[in-house]
Write a protein that holds these residues in place. Structure first.
Motif, PDB file in Angstrom:
ATOM      1  N   THR A 132       1.183  -1.439   0.199  1.00  0.00           N
ATOM      2  CA  THR A 132       0.157  -0.145  -0.095  1.00  0.00           C
ATOM      3  C   THR A 132       1.264   0.855   0.324  1.00  0.00           C
ATOM      4  OG1 THR A 132      -0.619   0.358   2.256  1.00  0.00           O
ATOM      5  CG2 THR A 132      -1.824  -1.182   1.037  1.00  0.00           C
ATOM      6  N   PRO A 133       0.716   2.360  -0.417  1.00  0.00           N
ATOM      7  CA  PRO A 133       1.117   3.500  -0.505  1.00  0.00           C
ATOM      8  C   PRO A 133       1.800   4.295   1.158  1.00  0.00           C
ATOM      9  CG  PRO A 133      -0.311   4.077  -1.542  1.00  0.00           C
ATOM     10  CD  PRO A 133      -1.222   2.078  -0.738  1.00  0.00           C
ATOM     11  N   TRP A 134       0.793   3.720   1.167  1.00  0.00           N
ATOM     12  CA  TRP A 134       0.918   4.570   2.880  1.00  0.00           C
ATOM     13  C   TRP A 134       1.331   3.238   4.202  1.00  0.00           C
ATOM     14  CZ3 TRP A 134      -0.932   1.071   6.360  1.00  0.00           C
ATOM     15  CH2 TRP A 134      -1.836   0.382   5.736  1.00  0.00           C
ATOM     16  N   CYS A 135       2.160   2.514   3.847  1.00  0.00           N
ATOM     17  CA  CYS A 135       2.841   1.246   4.463  1.00  0.00           C
ATOM     18  C   CYS A 135       4.320   1.431   4.303  1.00  0.00           C
ATOM     19  CB  CYS A 135       2.585  -0.044   3.776  1.00  0.00           C
ATOM     20  SG  CYS A 135       3.650  -1.438   4.591  1.00  0.00           S
ATOM     21  N   GLY A 136       5.062   1.693   6.080  1.00  0.00           N
ATOM     22  CA  GLY A 136       6.476   2.256   5.989  1.00  0.00           C
ATOM     23  C   GLY A 136       7.315   1.410   5.686  1.00  0.00           C
ATOM     24  N   ASP A 142      -0.209  -2.494  -5.624  1.00  0.00           N
ATOM     25  CA  ASP A 142      -1.347  -1.707  -4.513  1.00  0.00           C
ATOM     26  C   ASP A 142      -2.007  -2.038  -3.891  1.00  0.00           C
ATOM     27  OD1 ASP A 142      -2.197   0.008  -2.925  1.00  0.00           O
ATOM     28  OD2 ASP A 142      -1.653   1.870  -4.017  1.00  0.00           O
ATOM     29  N   ILE A 143      -2.339  -2.827  -3.155  1.00  0.00           N
ATOM     30  CA  ILE A 143      -3.923  -3.847  -3.105  1.00  0.00           C
ATOM     31  C   ILE A 143      -4.910  -3.284  -2.780  1.00  0.00           C
ATOM     32  CG2 ILE A 143      -2.538  -5.877  -1.915  1.00  0.00           C
ATOM     33  CD1 ILE A 143      -3.582  -5.150   1.021  1.00  0.00           C
ATOM     34  N   GLU A 144      -5.412  -1.870  -2.803  1.00  0.00           N
ATOM     35  CA  GLU A 144      -6.030  -0.663  -2.955  1.00  0.00           C
ATOM     36  C   GLU A 144      -6.689  -0.718  -3.721  1.00  0.00           C
ATOM     37  OE1 GLU A 144      -4.568   2.446   0.206  1.00  0.00           O
ATOM     38  OE2 GLU A 144      -5.133   1.378   2.125  1.00  0.00           O
ATOM     39  N   GLN A 145      -5.493  -0.415  -4.499  1.00  0.00           N
ATOM     40  CA  GLN A 145      -5.874   0.060  -6.194  1.00  0.00           C
ATOM     41  C   GLN A 145      -6.941  -1.222  -6.913  1.00  0.00           C
ATOM     42  OE1 GLN A 145      -6.819   3.532  -7.204  1.00  0.00           O
ATOM     43  NE2 GLN A 145      -5.809   3.251  -4.595  1.00  0.00           N
ATOM     44  N   VAL A 146      -6.161  -2.284  -6.218  1.00  0.00           N
ATOM     45  CA  VAL A 146      -6.520  -3.803  -7.041  1.00  0.00           C
ATOM     46  C   VAL A 146      -7.167  -5.222  -6.454  1.00  0.00           C
ATOM     47  CG1 VAL A 146      -5.276  -6.206  -8.628  1.00  0.00           C
ATOM     48  CG2 VAL A 146      -4.058  -3.552  -8.580  1.00  0.00           C
ATOM     49  N   THR A 189      -2.111  -7.605   5.601  1.00  0.00           N
ATOM     50  CA  THR A 189      -0.752  -7.838   6.133  1.00  0.00           C
ATOM     51  C   THR A 189       0.229  -7.354   3.974  1.00  0.00           C
ATOM     52  OG1 THR A 189      -1.375  -9.208   7.903  1.00  0.00           O
ATOM     53  CG2 THR A 189       0.890  -8.408   7.257  1.00  0.00           C
ATOM     54  N   VAL A 190       0.474  -6.461   4.502  1.00  0.00           N
ATOM     55  CA  VAL A 190       1.729  -6.155   3.327  1.00  0.00           C
ATOM     56  C   VAL A 190       2.860  -5.252   4.507  1.00  0.00           C
ATOM     57  CG1 VAL A 190       0.155  -5.359   1.899  1.00  0.00           C
ATOM     58  CG2 VAL A 190       0.785  -3.331   3.681  1.00  0.00           C
ATOM     59  N   PRO A 191       4.421  -5.680   3.479  1.00  0.00           N
ATOM     60  CA  PRO A 191       4.211  -6.397   2.195  1.00  0.00           C
ATOM     61  C   PRO A 191       3.835  -8.075   1.946  1.00  0.00           C
ATOM     62  CG  PRO A 191       6.133  -5.767   3.645  1.00  0.00           C
ATOM     63  CD  PRO A 191       5.666  -5.288   4.022  1.00  0.00           C
ATOM     64  N   THR A 192       3.438  -8.290   1.385  1.00  0.00           N
ATOM     65  CA  THR A 192       3.936  -9.722   1.232  1.00  0.00           C
ATOM     66  C   THR A 192       4.047  -9.708  -0.474  1.00  0.00           C
ATOM     67  OG1 THR A 192       1.760 -10.318   2.739  1.00  0.00           O
ATOM     68  CG2 THR A 192       1.996 -11.718   0.413  1.00  0.00           C
ATOM     69  N   ILE A 193       5.127 -10.812  -0.499  1.00  0.00           N
ATOM     70  CA  ILE A 193       6.098 -10.888  -1.300  1.00  0.00           C
ATOM     71  C   ILE A 193       5.341 -12.296  -2.254  1.00  0.00           C
ATOM     72  CG2 ILE A 193       8.063 -11.842  -2.602  1.00  0.00           C
ATOM     73  CD1 ILE A 193       9.475  -9.231  -0.654  1.00  0.00           C
TER      74      ILE A 193
END
Length: 79
Positions: free
Chosen positions: A9-13, A33-37, A53-57
């Motif tokens: 997500t864009p806000w995830c540190g 971006d899981i908020e967009q997709v 939970t992010v980041p997930t690879i």
């Protein structure tokens, strides 16, 4: 060519930190971006017992890591 897909997500540190480390190490990856997709959010939930939970690879072999360190990612890629 991307070695794996990072869901973030864009806000995830933690996502920002890992992305920076991967770029400095020269490791190519694709980012979603899981908020967009919405379908991507479902993939993350499946891997993380219903949590987004992010980041997930997710690697091409289907294995996944949640909030891994650069060393863990590099070790997986070397295997």
């Amino acid at each position: 060519m991307a070695a794996f897909t990072m869901y973030s997500t864009p806000w995830c540190g933690y996502c920002h930190r890992l992305k920076g480390q991967l770029k400095r190490a020269g490791i190519e990856f694709s980012e979603v971006d899981i908020e967009q997709v919405p379908d991507a959010a479902k993939i993350v939930e499946k891997v993380n017992n219903g949590n987004q939970t992010v980041p997930t690879i997710v690697f091409p072999d289907g294995t996944a890591m949640t909030n891994p360190s650069l060393a863990q990612v590099a070790e997986k890629l070397a295997a």
